[in-house]
Design a protein around this motif. Structure first.
Motif, short mmCIF file in Angstrom:
data_model
loop_
_atom_site.label_atom_id
_atom_site.label_comp_id
_atom_site.label_asym_id
_atom_site.label_seq_id
_atom_site.Cartn_x
_atom_site.Cartn_y
_atom_site.Cartn_z
N MET A 1 0.85 -1.19 0.00
CA MET A 1 0.00 0.00 0.00
C MET A 1 0.89 1.25 0.00
O MET A 1 1.96 1.27 0.57
CB MET A 1 -0.91 -0.01 1.23
CG MET A 1 -1.81 1.22 1.31
SD MET A 1 -2.83 1.24 2.79
CE MET A 1 -4.42 1.11 2.06
N ASN A 2 0.42 2.28 -0.64
CA ASN A 2 1.12 3.56 -0.72
C ASN A 2 1.28 4.15 0.68
O ASN A 2 0.30 4.37 1.39
CB ASN A 2 0.33 4.51 -1.63
CG ASN A 2 0.98 5.85 -1.83
OD1 ASN A 2 1.85 6.26 -1.07
ND2 ASN A 2 0.54 6.53 -2.86
N HIS A 3 2.51 4.45 1.09
CA HIS A 3 2.76 4.98 2.44
C HIS A 3 2.29 6.42 2.60
O HIS A 3 2.31 6.95 3.71
CB HIS A 3 4.25 4.83 2.79
CG HIS A 3 5.14 5.76 2.03
ND1 HIS A 3 5.50 5.53 0.74
CD2 HIS A 3 5.72 6.93 2.40
CE1 HIS A 3 6.27 6.51 0.31
NE2 HIS A 3 6.43 7.37 1.30
N LEU A 4 1.84 7.05 1.53
CA LEU A 4 1.32 8.43 1.60
C LEU A 4 -0.21 8.47 1.53
O LEU A 4 -0.81 9.53 1.60
CB LEU A 4 1.89 9.26 0.45
CG LEU A 4 3.41 9.37 0.42
CD1 LEU A 4 3.86 10.10 -0.84
CD2 LEU A 4 3.94 10.04 1.66
N TYR A 5 -0.84 7.32 1.39
CA TYR A 5 -2.29 7.22 1.20
C TYR A 5 -3.08 7.73 2.40
O TYR A 5 -2.71 7.50 3.54
CB TYR A 5 -2.65 5.75 0.93
CG TYR A 5 -4.11 5.51 0.70
CD1 TYR A 5 -4.71 5.85 -0.50
CD2 TYR A 5 -4.89 4.92 1.70
CE1 TYR A 5 -6.06 5.62 -0.71
CE2 TYR A 5 -6.24 4.68 1.48
CZ TYR A 5 -6.82 5.05 0.27
OH TYR A 5 -8.15 4.82 0.07
N GLU A 6 -4.18 8.44 2.10
CA GLU A 6 -5.11 8.89 3.13
C GLU A 6 -6.42 8.12 2.95
O GLU A 6 -7.06 8.21 1.90
CB GLU A 6 -5.39 10.38 3.01
CG GLU A 6 -4.17 11.24 3.24
CD GLU A 6 -4.43 12.73 3.10
OE1 GLU A 6 -3.48 13.49 3.32
OE2 GLU A 6 -5.56 13.14 2.78
#
Length: 181
Positions: free
Chosen positions: A1-6
């Motif tokens: 998963m994208n570590h910047l995802y909100e």
């Protein structure tokens, strides 16, 4: 998963209009904390960089109420529901300028204000124009201009052209191999 995802936890619709919708999203941040995001939802738009057989850029001058002033732009408009961007580009070109074409080349697409809006503009270009008549929307008033690339660049510098899509299109044209050289 994208570590910047909100991760969106909750969405509240604030306003539903003819052109935009506004919602507030409660999000879980990558660090686990909560925050809110005000988001403008937009159906997307098209813009056309039309070039006459004489090598002039066709522009429109119109008053923009949100800005409180008149600016110069390339022809553009909102996508209608489920409308193909290519069809929309041809429609907007004819409505605003009176020019028709059977050759629109897709250049690229870009987000206008990704910090708060999802609007995506599809940019097309044509140098195969056939003069017709304008068919503007009943609430649309504008003047046509035909300018050289150098004149358009000066208009960017003096902020007569003061919107991103038009400045972007002019930059693209300048970078295009051999144009205006």
């Amino acid at each position: 998963m994208n570590h910047l995802y909100e991760k969106t936890v909750k969405t509240t619709e604030i306003f539903k209009g003819k052109v935009i919708d506004l919602e507030v999203q409660e999000v879980e941040l990558p660090n686990g904390k909560m925050s809110s995001r005000e988001i403008v939802k937009h159906p997307g738009a098209v813009a056309v960089l039309p070039i006459t057989k004489e090598g002039k850029i066709v522009l429109v001058r119109q008053y923009r109420k949100a800005l409180g002033k008149t600016i110069v732009e390339i022809p553009a408009g909102k996508l209608e529901k489920e409308e193909n961007p290519l069809d929309s580009a041809a429609r907007e070109l004819e409505e605003e300028t009176g020019y028709k074409t059977d050759k629109l080349d897709f250049l690229l697409s870009f987000y206008t204000s990704p910090g708060f809006a999802d609007e995506l503009i599809y940019l097309y270009m044509t140098d195969k124009l056939e003069k017709g008549t304008t068919n503007m929307d009943e609430d649309e008033f504008l003047d046509l201009l035909e300018v050289s690339l150098e004149e358009a660049e000066q208009m960017v510098k003096d902020q007569t052209i003061h919107d991103a899509k038009t400045a972007y299109a002019i930059l693209y044209l300048r970078m295009k191999a051999g144009f205006g050289s």
